[in-house]
Design a protein around this motif. Structure first.
Motif, mmCIF file in Angstrom:
data_model
loop_
_atom_site.group_PDB
_atom_site.id
_atom_site.type_symbol
_atom_site.label_atom_id
_atom_site.label_comp_id
_atom_site.label_asym_id
_atom_site.label_seq_id
_atom_site.Cartn_x
_atom_site.Cartn_y
_atom_site.Cartn_z
ATOM 1 N N GLY A 13 -9.717 -3.438 0.047
ATOM 2 C CA GLY A 13 -8.770 -2.579 0.469
ATOM 3 C C GLY A 13 -8.999 -2.373 2.020
ATOM 4 N N TYR A 17 -6.537 -3.620 4.847
ATOM 5 C CA TYR A 17 -5.822 -2.425 5.800
ATOM 6 C C TYR A 17 -6.150 -3.317 7.261
ATOM 7 C CZ TYR A 17 -5.582 1.553 8.749
ATOM 8 O OH TYR A 17 -4.952 2.495 9.882
ATOM 9 N N VAL A 106 -0.029 7.601 4.325
ATOM 10 C CA VAL A 106 0.492 7.224 2.982
ATOM 11 C C VAL A 106 2.073 7.628 2.891
ATOM 12 C CG1 VAL A 106 0.485 7.905 0.465
ATOM 13 C CG2 VAL A 106 -1.608 7.239 1.842
ATOM 14 N N GLU A 114 0.880 -0.097 0.106
ATOM 15 C CA GLU A 114 0.718 -0.457 -1.320
ATOM 16 C C GLU A 114 1.024 -1.837 -1.403
ATOM 17 O OE1 GLU A 114 2.964 1.167 -5.038
ATOM 18 O OE2 GLU A 114 2.010 2.862 -3.890
ATOM 19 N N GLY A 117 -1.679 -4.286 -0.823
ATOM 20 C CA GLY A 117 -2.875 -3.993 -1.548
ATOM 21 C C GLY A 117 -3.989 -2.881 -1.333
ATOM 22 N N VAL A 118 -3.708 -1.905 -0.273
ATOM 23 C CA VAL A 118 -4.365 -1.189 0.170
ATOM 24 C C VAL A 118 -4.328 0.282 -0.484
ATOM 25 C CG1 VAL A 118 -5.290 0.121 2.251
ATOM 26 C CG2 VAL A 118 -4.391 -2.376 2.396
ATOM 27 N N SER A 119 -5.506 0.661 -1.083
ATOM 28 C CA SER A 119 -5.537 1.831 -1.902
ATOM 29 C C SER A 119 -5.639 3.255 -0.778
ATOM 30 C CB SER A 119 -6.454 2.101 -2.813
ATOM 31 O OG SER A 119 -7.795 2.141 -2.045
ATOM 32 N N GLU A 120 -5.234 4.334 -1.438
ATOM 33 C CA GLU A 120 -5.466 5.536 -0.772
ATOM 34 C C GLU A 120 -6.821 5.829 -0.194
ATOM 35 O OE1 GLU A 120 -4.462 10.228 -1.046
ATOM 36 O OE2 GLU A 120 -3.151 8.888 -1.894
ATOM 37 N N ASP A 121 -7.841 5.407 -0.993
ATOM 38 C CA ASP A 121 -9.363 5.563 -0.926
ATOM 39 C C ASP A 121 -9.483 4.487 0.238
ATOM 40 O OD1 ASP A 121 -9.645 7.535 -2.874
ATOM 41 O OD2 ASP A 121 -10.281 5.956 -4.234
ATOM 42 N N SER A 122 -9.209 3.408 0.446
ATOM 43 C CA SER A 122 -9.438 2.565 1.700
ATOM 44 C C SER A 122 -8.905 3.051 2.874
ATOM 45 C CB SER A 122 -8.815 1.237 1.406
ATOM 46 O OG SER A 122 -9.768 0.732 0.192
#
Length: 169
Positions: A13, A17, A106, A114, A117-122
Protein backbone atom coordinates in the motif's frame (compact mmCIF):
# COMPACT_ATOMS: atom_id res chain seq x y z
CA UNK A 1 5.53 -6.40 1.24
CA UNK A 2 6.93 -5.40 -2.12
CA UNK A 3 10.19 -3.81 -1.13
CA UNK A 4 12.81 -4.07 1.58
CA UNK A 5 14.81 -0.94 2.33
CA UNK A 6 17.70 -1.08 4.77
CA UNK A 7 16.26 -4.22 6.36
CA UNK A 8 12.78 -2.72 6.69
CA UNK A 9 9.85 -4.12 4.75
CA UNK A 10 7.66 -1.62 2.90
CA UNK A 11 4.12 -2.83 2.40
CA UNK A 12 2.41 -2.79 -0.96
CA UNK A 13 0.00 0.00 0.00
CA UNK A 14 2.80 2.43 0.83
CA UNK A 15 4.66 1.57 -2.37
CA UNK A 16 1.47 1.97 -4.41
CA UNK A 17 0.75 5.32 -2.73
CA UNK A 18 4.20 6.56 -3.74
CA UNK A 19 3.83 5.06 -7.24
CA UNK A 20 0.50 6.86 -7.62
CA UNK A 21 2.17 10.07 -6.44
CA UNK A 22 5.08 9.55 -8.86
CA UNK A 23 2.63 8.89 -11.70
CA UNK A 24 0.87 12.18 -10.96
CA UNK A 25 4.22 13.99 -10.87
CA UNK A 26 5.26 12.42 -14.19
CA UNK A 27 1.98 13.39 -15.87
CA UNK A 28 2.30 16.93 -14.54
CA UNK A 29 5.88 17.18 -15.82
CA UNK A 30 5.02 15.76 -19.24
CA UNK A 31 2.00 18.06 -19.55
CA UNK A 32 4.20 21.06 -18.74
CA UNK A 33 6.41 20.09 -21.68
CA UNK A 34 3.49 19.41 -24.05
CA UNK A 35 0.19 21.07 -23.17
CA UNK A 36 -1.61 19.08 -25.91
CA UNK A 37 -0.64 15.75 -24.35
CA UNK A 38 -3.57 13.40 -23.86
CA UNK A 39 -3.28 12.46 -20.18
CA UNK A 40 -5.79 9.63 -20.60
CA UNK A 41 -3.70 7.80 -23.23
CA UNK A 42 -1.62 5.52 -21.00
CA UNK A 43 0.19 3.93 -23.96
CA UNK A 44 1.33 7.33 -25.18
CA UNK A 45 2.47 8.28 -21.69
CA UNK A 46 4.50 5.07 -21.36
CA UNK A 47 6.18 5.76 -24.69
CA UNK A 48 7.53 9.13 -23.51
CA UNK A 49 10.76 9.69 -21.63
CA UNK A 50 11.71 11.84 -18.66
CA UNK A 51 15.20 13.09 -17.95
CA UNK A 52 16.48 11.66 -14.67
CA UNK A 53 17.78 14.60 -12.60
CA UNK A 54 20.41 12.44 -10.87
CA UNK A 55 21.98 10.81 -13.90
CA UNK A 56 20.93 13.18 -16.68
CA UNK A 57 19.78 10.18 -18.71
CA UNK A 58 16.38 9.96 -20.31
CA UNK A 59 14.35 7.02 -19.07
CA UNK A 60 10.94 5.73 -19.99
CA UNK A 61 8.04 7.13 -18.02
CA UNK A 62 7.23 3.78 -16.46
CA UNK A 63 10.83 3.28 -15.29
CA UNK A 64 10.96 6.86 -13.97
CA UNK A 65 7.79 6.23 -11.93
CA UNK A 66 9.24 3.02 -10.50
CA UNK A 67 12.50 4.77 -9.61
CA UNK A 68 10.68 7.70 -8.00
CA UNK A 69 8.39 5.41 -5.99
CA UNK A 70 11.42 3.45 -4.75
CA UNK A 71 13.21 6.68 -3.82
CA UNK A 72 10.16 7.86 -1.87
CA UNK A 73 10.00 4.50 -0.06
CA UNK A 74 13.68 4.87 0.86
CA UNK A 75 12.92 8.32 2.29
CA UNK A 76 9.96 6.87 4.20
CA UNK A 77 12.16 4.23 5.85
CA UNK A 78 14.97 6.71 6.57
CA UNK A 79 12.52 9.09 8.27
CA UNK A 80 11.07 6.29 10.37
CA UNK A 81 14.50 5.06 11.46
CA UNK A 82 15.82 8.54 12.26
CA UNK A 83 12.66 9.42 14.21
CA UNK A 84 13.07 6.28 16.33
CA UNK A 85 16.82 6.81 16.70
CA UNK A 86 16.23 10.31 18.11
CA UNK A 87 13.50 9.00 20.44
CA UNK A 88 11.05 11.58 19.17
CA UNK A 89 7.31 11.44 19.72
CA UNK A 90 4.35 12.98 17.98
CA UNK A 91 2.16 15.17 20.16
CA UNK A 92 -1.53 14.50 20.77
CA UNK A 93 -2.21 17.53 18.57
CA UNK A 94 -0.14 15.97 15.77
CA UNK A 95 -2.06 12.70 16.15
CA UNK A 96 -5.36 14.57 15.79
CA UNK A 97 -4.04 16.45 12.76
CA UNK A 98 -3.01 13.16 11.17
CA UNK A 99 -6.53 11.78 11.65
CA UNK A 100 -7.97 14.91 10.02
CA UNK A 101 -5.54 14.74 7.09
CA UNK A 102 -6.30 11.07 6.54
CA UNK A 103 -10.06 11.67 6.62
CA UNK A 104 -9.76 14.58 4.19
CA UNK A 105 -7.45 12.64 1.87
CA UNK A 106 -9.72 9.60 1.84
CA UNK A 107 -12.74 11.84 1.33
CA UNK A 108 -11.18 13.57 -1.65
CA UNK A 109 -9.17 10.80 -3.32
CA UNK A 110 -10.97 7.78 -1.85
CA UNK A 111 -12.21 6.08 -5.00
CA UNK A 112 -9.08 6.69 -7.07
CA UNK A 113 -6.67 5.68 -4.37
CA UNK A 114 -8.76 2.63 -3.46
CA UNK A 115 -8.69 1.52 -7.12
CA UNK A 116 -4.92 1.90 -6.98
CA UNK A 117 -4.84 -0.58 -4.08
CA UNK A 118 -3.93 1.80 -1.27
CA UNK A 119 -5.61 1.27 2.11
CA UNK A 120 -6.47 3.93 4.67
CA UNK A 121 -3.76 2.47 6.94
CA UNK A 122 -1.15 3.04 4.25
CA UNK A 123 -2.32 6.61 3.76
CA UNK A 124 -2.08 7.14 7.53
CA UNK A 125 1.47 5.72 7.53
CA UNK A 126 2.58 8.09 4.76
CA UNK A 127 0.98 11.15 6.37
CA UNK A 128 2.45 10.17 9.75
CA UNK A 129 5.84 10.00 8.04
CA UNK A 130 5.52 13.63 6.93
CA UNK A 131 4.78 14.67 10.52
CA UNK A 132 7.79 12.67 11.71
CA UNK A 133 9.91 14.41 9.10
CA UNK A 134 8.83 17.80 10.50
CA UNK A 135 9.76 16.71 14.02
CA UNK A 136 13.20 15.60 12.85
CA UNK A 137 13.70 18.97 11.17
CA UNK A 138 12.66 20.79 14.37
CA UNK A 139 15.00 18.59 16.40
CA UNK A 140 17.97 19.71 14.33
CA UNK A 141 17.08 23.18 13.07
CA UNK A 142 14.32 24.53 15.28
CA UNK A 143 14.95 27.25 17.82
CA UNK A 144 17.11 25.61 20.50
CA UNK A 145 17.59 22.62 18.17
CA UNK A 146 20.85 20.75 17.92
CA UNK A 147 21.96 22.79 14.90
CA UNK A 148 19.43 25.57 15.25
CA UNK A 149 20.03 29.19 15.96
CA UNK A 150 18.30 31.50 18.36
CA UNK A 151 15.89 34.24 17.35
CA UNK A 152 18.45 37.03 17.67
CA UNK A 153 20.55 35.38 14.94
CA UNK A 154 17.52 35.33 12.61
CA UNK A 155 16.99 39.01 13.35
CA UNK A 156 20.65 39.88 12.77
CA UNK A 157 20.70 37.95 9.48
CA UNK A 158 17.55 39.70 8.30
CA UNK A 159 18.87 43.13 9.32
CA UNK A 160 22.26 42.55 7.66
CA UNK A 161 20.85 41.15 4.42
CA UNK A 162 17.92 43.45 3.73
CA UNK A 163 18.63 47.04 2.78
CA UNK A 164 16.45 50.02 3.50
CA UNK A 165 16.63 52.36 0.58
CA UNK A 166 15.33 55.88 0.29
CA UNK A 167 15.16 57.48 -3.13
CA UNK A 168 14.95 61.22 -3.42
CA UNK A 169 13.84 62.72 -6.69
Amino acid sequence: NVLTVDGTDVNAGIYLYYAYSAYSEAVSYLTSKDSDLDKTDKKALKALTIKDPDTGESVGTEKWIQNKATELCQQYVAISKKFDELNLELSAEDQESIKTYVANYVGYYGTAIEKAGVSEDSIKAVITSSFKNSEIFKYYYGVDGEKGIDESEYYDFYKDNNARVRILT
